[in-house]
Design an enzyme around this catalytic site. Structure first.
Site, PDB file in Angstrom:
ATOM      1  N   ASN A 386       0.690  -2.239   6.579  1.00  0.00           N
ATOM      2  CA  ASN A 386       1.089  -2.685   5.254  1.00  0.00           C
ATOM      3  C   ASN A 386       2.234  -3.690   5.330  1.00  0.00           C
ATOM      4  O   ASN A 386       2.022  -4.893   5.277  1.00  0.00           O
ATOM      5  CB  ASN A 386       1.471  -1.489   4.383  1.00  0.00           C
ATOM      6  CG  ASN A 386       1.433  -1.814   2.897  1.00  0.00           C
ATOM      7  OD1 ASN A 386       1.717  -2.928   2.496  1.00  0.00           O
ATOM      8  ND2 ASN A 386       1.087  -0.844   2.081  1.00  0.00           N
ATOM      9  N   ASP A 387       3.446  -3.216   5.481  1.00  0.00           N
ATOM     10  CA  ASP A 387       4.606  -4.113   5.440  1.00  0.00           C
ATOM     11  C   ASP A 387       4.566  -5.177   6.531  1.00  0.00           C
ATOM     12  O   ASP A 387       5.037  -6.296   6.331  1.00  0.00           O
ATOM     13  CB  ASP A 387       5.907  -3.309   5.566  1.00  0.00           C
ATOM     14  CG  ASP A 387       6.099  -2.347   4.402  1.00  0.00           C
ATOM     15  OD1 ASP A 387       5.745  -2.721   3.273  1.00  0.00           O
ATOM     16  OD2 ASP A 387       6.584  -1.229   4.625  1.00  0.00           O
ATOM     17  N   VAL A 388       3.990  -4.852   7.689  1.00  0.00           N
ATOM     18  CA  VAL A 388       4.008  -5.786   8.815  1.00  0.00           C
ATOM     19  C   VAL A 388       3.024  -6.938   8.632  1.00  0.00           C
ATOM     20  O   VAL A 388       2.970  -7.848   9.460  1.00  0.00           O
ATOM     21  CB  VAL A 388       3.710  -5.058  10.144  1.00  0.00           C
ATOM     22  CG1 VAL A 388       4.784  -4.027  10.433  1.00  0.00           C
ATOM     23  CG2 VAL A 388       2.331  -4.422  10.125  1.00  0.00           C
ATOM     24  N   PHE A 426       6.144   1.604   3.631  1.00  0.00           N
ATOM     25  CA  PHE A 426       7.439   2.262   3.716  1.00  0.00           C
ATOM     26  C   PHE A 426       8.534   1.483   2.995  1.00  0.00           C
ATOM     27  O   PHE A 426       9.522   2.050   2.551  1.00  0.00           O
ATOM     28  CB  PHE A 426       7.829   2.465   5.183  1.00  0.00           C
ATOM     29  CG  PHE A 426       6.987   3.485   5.880  1.00  0.00           C
ATOM     30  CD1 PHE A 426       6.857   4.766   5.371  1.00  0.00           C
ATOM     31  CD2 PHE A 426       6.300   3.170   7.043  1.00  0.00           C
ATOM     32  CE1 PHE A 426       6.080   5.712   6.012  1.00  0.00           C
ATOM     33  CE2 PHE A 426       5.520   4.107   7.685  1.00  0.00           C
ATOM     34  CZ  PHE A 426       5.402   5.381   7.168  1.00  0.00           C
ATOM     35  N   ALA A 427       8.364   0.165   2.883  1.00  0.00           N
ATOM     36  CA  ALA A 427       9.385  -0.633   2.203  1.00  0.00           C
ATOM     37  C   ALA A 427       9.358  -0.427   0.692  1.00  0.00           C
ATOM     38  O   ALA A 427      10.285  -0.825  -0.011  1.00  0.00           O
ATOM     39  CB  ALA A 427       9.199  -2.114   2.525  1.00  0.00           C
TER      40      ALA A 427
END
Length: 459
Positions: A386-388, A426-427
């Site tokens: 996701n965030d990456v 997670f962010a």
């Protein structure tokens, strides 16, 4: 003569530690590196038991038996999805052991032998501070990874308390080293350091956990090296220094990958989850696809890159991903895996899972290697990441992840995102990739979606 043989054994063990650490730099040589390191530790422990004044071999054998049972059980029973929790806990055990040895040394200095007074008490204070903080910090990290603790207090007050704890522990350590009779200072510095370990780790969210695990690993090594100075044991100093240095280098790599500074990590300043709302990003822009529709696109693809994330670990989809890769290769596609440095919950998490599924090492590429290839890639399959892969890190200066290096998957011709829902990573922010024109969302459990893709391709 006996001491010379022990020193020679320590030298051999130290060389094996260095060779083992070098072997861990590549998946191809990681197994050999582990074996070399374990052999070096066996030699070091055996040599130490032969020369040191041992109070009770019976107690040592009991400790070895208990530790062996725990270690074997953990190696056989703990699934790879929970390996980050195990690593965090073992880091804590290492720090706790160092703090206990330091405490035993300062309480019974006569048992240690011929060690300079200032060396013993200075190193003892350092070992107690680092070890206590590592123990409590690792326990909190374990609890957060297990889902047992979700609180994330943040703010200037917490940063101030963290600074006071660090300064207080260092001040008490200096005071105790100068006045070893002040045992109250020793116990107080352990308490303050333990409190810092808790306050340092509590604010950390899942996205930053790889950074913290790497730092705690480094701290456990430094605690061991400090204990080596307490005991005047060369091999413990060398091995602890190797772990501390390699862990610190890994922490720096993780910090760059998360766009954090080391000071941010030490002070607990790990960013806030703010940014655009889901409606602003997703409204009317998200396109979902079925397995049959996605299979038609994959059938024509000549180059496919798979980007795994923690969702793959949760779904235990690594074996299904391997089968999909082989099916696409039979169809003439070139397969690559793009691995972000902080994908998953510990450094190398995705590499471990893919190695378990017998994915060839030469198909794995790190971020710097894979990013230039995305523009020429037909299809990218994002599985649980996701965030990456969030373009906001690159394009939105106001995003909380702005500046974080990401995998540029949005530059591929087609992106397929396998995810249960549009829930944030997670962010805690929406992912602009999900609403991109060239993105297809395949909603569902990762393992099931990949199996459905396989079935559709076969049909």
């Amino acid at each position: 003569m006996q001491q010379n043989l022990v020193n020679a054994a320590y030298l051999v063990a130290s060389v094996l530690f260095i060779l083992g650490l070098k072997g861990l730099t590549s998946p191809r040589t990681a197994l050999r590196g582990n074996l070399l390191g374990a052999t070096g530790m066996l030699i070091a422990v055996t040599a130490t038991l032969l020369v040191r004044q041992i109070v009770s071999f019976e107690l040592i054998l009991v400790g070895i038996a208990i530790g062996s049972v725990v270690g074997v059980a953990a190696a056989l029973k703990v699934p790879l999805t929970t390996m980050p929790e195990l690593v965090a806990l073992f880091n804590g055990f290492g720090g706790g052991a160092s703090a206990l040895v330091a405490a035993a040394a300062v309480l019974s200095p006569a048992m240690i032998g011929d060690v300079a007074r200032i060396q013993m008490y200075t190193a003892g204070a350092a070992s107690a501070i680092i070890g206590a903080a590592t123990l409590t910090g690792s326990v909190i990290a374990w609890a957060k990874l297990q889902g047992m603790l979700s609180m994330q207090p943040r703010g200037g007050v917490l940063h101030t308390i963290n600074f006071v704890c660090i300064a207080g522990a260092l001040g008490l350590g200096i005071y105790y080293a100068l006045d070893p009779g002040a045992l109250w200072a020793f116990w107080t510095l352990i308490s303050v350091a333990a409190l810092y370990g808790v306050l340092f780790t509590v604010p950390v969210g899942g996205a930053d956990m790889p950074v913290v695990i790497a730092l705690l690993n480094s701290a456990s090594g430094l605690a061991a090296a400090s204990t080596g100075f307490v005991l005047s044991n060369n091999v413990l100093i060398i091995s602890g220094s190797l772990v501390g240095a390699s862990g610190f280098i890994l922490t720096e790599i993780m910090c760059r990958a998360m766009n954090r500074s080391l000071w941010d990590v030490l002070s607990g300043n790990l960013g806030d989850a703010i940014g655009s709302s889901d409606d602003d990003v997703y409204q009317g822009r998200v396109k979902s696809a079925s397995a049959d529709e996605a299979a038609l696109v994959l059938e024509a693809a000549r180059s496919v890159t798979i980007v795994p994330g923690y969702g793959m670990a949760v779904a235990q989809a690594q074996h299904a991903v391997r089968d999909l890769s082989r099916r696409l290769q039979k169809n003439g596609a070139r397969i690559r895996y793009g691995i972000h440095p902080v994908a998953g919950r510990m450094p190398g998490h995705m590499n471990v899972l893919l190695a378990e599924a017998d994915v060839p090492y030469d198909e794995l590429f790190d971020m710097d290697q894979i990013n230039p290839t995305f523009a020429q890639t037909d299809v990218v399959i994002v599985l649980g990441a996701n965030d990456v892969v969030n373009p906001a890190a690159r394009d939105d200066a106001n995003s909380p992840i702005a500046g974080m290096p990401i995998l540029d998957v949005d530059k591929a011709r087609t992106v397929m995102v396998v995810k249960r829902s549009l829930s944030p990573g997670f962010a805690g922010i929406p992912n602009r990739l999900f609403a991109a024109d060239n993105t297809l969302m395949l909603f569902g459990d990762g393992e099931k979606v990949v199996r459905d893709l396989l079935a559709a391709l076969d049909e």
